[in-house]
Enzyme design. Sequence first.
Site, PDB file in Angstrom:
ATOM      1  N   TYR A  56      25.039  57.709  69.803  1.00 57.14           N
ATOM      2  CA  TYR A  56      26.380  58.309  69.886  1.00 57.14           C
ATOM      3  C   TYR A  56      26.299  59.827  69.663  1.00 57.14           C
ATOM      4  O   TYR A  56      26.888  60.615  70.405  1.00 57.14           O
ATOM      5  CB  TYR A  56      27.242  57.631  68.825  1.00 57.14           C
ATOM      6  CG  TYR A  56      28.629  58.172  68.620  1.00 57.14           C
ATOM      7  CD1 TYR A  56      29.675  57.783  69.447  1.00 57.14           C
ATOM      8  CD2 TYR A  56      28.915  59.031  67.556  1.00 57.14           C
ATOM      9  CE1 TYR A  56      30.967  58.248  69.228  1.00 57.14           C
ATOM     10  CE2 TYR A  56      30.198  59.494  67.333  1.00 57.14           C
ATOM     11  CZ  TYR A  56      31.226  59.102  68.176  1.00 57.14           C
ATOM     12  OH  TYR A  56      32.503  59.569  67.948  1.00 57.14           O
ATOM     13  N   LYS A  64      27.239  62.903  72.182  1.00 53.97           N
ATOM     14  CA  LYS A  64      28.273  63.908  71.868  1.00 53.97           C
ATOM     15  C   LYS A  64      27.704  65.326  71.901  1.00 53.97           C
ATOM     16  O   LYS A  64      28.384  66.267  72.305  1.00 53.97           O
ATOM     17  CB  LYS A  64      28.902  63.601  70.512  1.00 53.97           C
ATOM     18  CG  LYS A  64      29.666  62.272  70.472  1.00 53.97           C
ATOM     19  CD  LYS A  64      30.767  62.208  71.508  1.00 53.97           C
ATOM     20  CE  LYS A  64      31.697  61.019  71.285  1.00 53.97           C
ATOM     21  NZ  LYS A  64      32.756  60.945  72.297  1.00 53.97           N
TER      22      LYS A  64
HETATM   23  N1  LIG Z   1      37.675  57.471  65.313  1.00 59.69           N
HETATM   24  C1  LIG Z   1      36.828  58.366  64.836  1.00 59.69           C
HETATM   25  O1  LIG Z   1      36.497  58.392  63.630  1.00 59.69           O
HETATM   26  C2  LIG Z   1      36.241  59.391  65.758  1.00 59.69           C
HETATM   27  C3  LIG Z   1      35.502  60.450  65.200  1.00 59.69           C
HETATM   28  C4  LIG Z   1      34.937  61.395  66.043  1.00 59.69           C
HETATM   29  C5  LIG Z   1      35.131  61.306  67.412  1.00 59.69           C
HETATM   30  N2  LIG Z   1      35.857  60.280  67.921  1.00 59.69           N
HETATM   31  C6  LIG Z   1      35.995  60.210  69.376  1.00 59.69           C
HETATM   32  O2  LIG Z   1      37.342  60.035  69.752  1.00 59.69           O
HETATM   33  C7  LIG Z   1      37.394  59.329  70.996  1.00 59.69           C
HETATM   34  C8  LIG Z   1      38.338  58.155  70.885  1.00 59.69           C
HETATM   35  O3  LIG Z   1      37.831  57.280  69.898  1.00 59.69           O
HETATM   36  P1  LIG Z   1      38.716  56.185  69.182  1.00 59.69           P
HETATM   37  O4  LIG Z   1      38.376  56.272  67.750  1.00 59.69           O
HETATM   38  O5  LIG Z   1      40.122  56.302  69.629  1.00 59.69           O
HETATM   39  O6  LIG Z   1      38.020  54.848  69.754  1.00 59.69           O
HETATM   40  P2  LIG Z   1      38.616  53.466  70.259  1.00 59.69           P
HETATM   41  O7  LIG Z   1      37.463  52.526  70.196  1.00 59.69           O
HETATM   42  O8  LIG Z   1      39.876  53.131  69.547  1.00 59.69           O
HETATM   43  O9  LIG Z   1      38.986  53.761  71.779  1.00 59.69           O
HETATM   44  C9  LIG Z   1      38.007  53.952  72.760  1.00 59.69           C
HETATM   45  C10 LIG Z   1      38.556  53.470  74.094  1.00 59.69           C
HETATM   46  O10 LIG Z   1      37.547  53.725  75.090  1.00 59.69           O
HETATM   47  C11 LIG Z   1      37.537  52.613  75.966  1.00 59.69           C
HETATM   48  N3  LIG Z   1      36.245  52.543  76.639  1.00 59.69           N
HETATM   49  C12 LIG Z   1      35.045  52.187  76.095  1.00 59.69           C
HETATM   50  N4  LIG Z   1      34.096  52.184  77.038  1.00 59.69           N
HETATM   51  C13 LIG Z   1      34.698  52.546  78.200  1.00 59.69           C
HETATM   52  C14 LIG Z   1      34.238  52.711  79.528  1.00 59.69           C
HETATM   53  N5  LIG Z   1      32.958  52.494  79.852  1.00 59.69           N
HETATM   54  N6  LIG Z   1      35.112  53.102  80.476  1.00 59.69           N
HETATM   55  C15 LIG Z   1      36.409  53.304  80.149  1.00 59.69           C
HETATM   56  N7  LIG Z   1      36.913  53.145  78.918  1.00 59.69           N
HETATM   57  C16 LIG Z   1      36.063  52.775  77.947  1.00 59.69           C
HETATM   58  C17 LIG Z   1      37.790  51.401  75.076  1.00 59.69           C
HETATM   59  O11 LIG Z   1      38.226  50.278  75.837  1.00 59.69           O
HETATM   60  C18 LIG Z   1      38.839  51.955  74.128  1.00 59.69           C
HETATM   61  O12 LIG Z   1      40.145  51.718  74.620  1.00 59.69           O
HETATM   62  C19 LIG Z   1      35.950  58.930  71.311  1.00 59.69           C
HETATM   63  O13 LIG Z   1      35.395  59.866  72.198  1.00 59.69           O
HETATM   64  C20 LIG Z   1      35.279  59.011  69.962  1.00 59.69           C
HETATM   65  O14 LIG Z   1      33.898  59.255  70.063  1.00 59.69           O
HETATM   66  C21 LIG Z   1      36.419  59.309  67.131  1.00 59.69           C
END
Ligand SMILES: NC(=O)c1ccc[n+]([C@@H]2O[C@H](COP(=O)([O-])OP(=O)(O)OC[C@H]3O[C@@H](n4cnc5c(N)ncnc54)[C@H](O)[C@@H]3O)[C@@H](O)[C@H]2O)c1
Length: 258
Positions: free
Chosen positions: A149, A153
């Site tokens: 991951y 990123k």
């Molecule tokens: N939640 C955290 O702590 C956090 C921290 C840093 C960065 N982020 C980033 O924020 C963004 C959103 O994360 P989140 O926490 O809302 O995650 P989440 O798991 O709630 O949502 C991710 C979404 O991406 C979709 N997805 C996964 N693979 C896919 C694919 N191949 N094609 C299309 N859709 C796909 C999933 O179905 C899901 O709806 C991500 O890029 C994540 O890396 C999150």
Amino acid sequence: MADPGGRVVLVTGAGSGIGARLAGVFTSDGDTVVVADQDLDAATRTSAALPRSVACEVDVREEDQVAAMVVDLHERGLHPDLVVNNAATCSDTPFEELPLTEWRRDLDVSLTGAFLVSRALFDDLRREGGSVINVASVNAARYFGNEAYSAAKAGLVSLTRSLAVRWAPHGIRVNAVLPGTIQTPIWDERLRHDPGALDRAAAMYPLGRIGVPDDIAHAVAFLASDKATWITGVSLPVDGGLLAVGSTSFARSIEEHV
Ligand SMILES: NC(=O)c1ccc[n+]([C@@H]2O[C@H](COP(=O)([O-])OP(=O)(O)OC[C@H]3O[C@@H](n4cnc5c(N)ncnc54)[C@H](O)[C@@H]3O)[C@@H](O)[C@H]2O)c1
């Protein structure tokens, strides 16, 4: 949907978490949002709760699915002005046991997906000075474990810089945000075996709390707005001060405790 008015914003991974909140913030601002997700049920749930939005099933890792999505949007009269590359997966398997399939999945969703979607929408984005926002992570900048991951990123931050320069002559701005910990379904697997993980994480943040999806959505909305027309190529931490602390031991302690 002909002549949507306002901007057309495509958000990947908008069926859940931060992406779903992003869709809500953009529709509140009067934009039309394409809720793109590989999980059509989730995308439909997000879209059904919002005005001016369409659900779209796409696996961003698949070039033919991305191309088909663009054709479908054009047939509906939708030409995205703004793309938020937000879809991601995060393997929790320790590096020494990490299967190649999980390494590839994390790289393919976050990094290759952003490449495929951005490239497919280049002609739309350059029509009226569009914008790309990549949702990266603090993991791009420091050690926090989750190697696949994190590598994805960090690659996304590099892609952000490259596209910002390459596409600047076309009037397209390209920026990234680096969220810290936000409670969303991406944490579900970890919380199942360690229910106190997020409470302990909160104590590590200088501002004393983890984030909420609105923290990220509002930062993205700013970067996408006409208040940010001279900002391109940046990766903005939205992290309650976490990266400002900057010490590896601090980062290690997070991995041990979270
Ligand atoms: N939640 C955290 O702590 C956090 C921290 C840093 C960065 N982020 C980033 O924020 C963004 C959103 O994360 P989140 O926490 O809302 O995650 P989440 O798991 O709630 O949502 C991710 C979404 O991406 C979709 N997805 C996964 N693979 C896919 C694919 N191949 N094609 C299309 N859709 C796909 C999933 O179905 C899901 O709806 C991500 O890029 C994540 O890396 C999150």
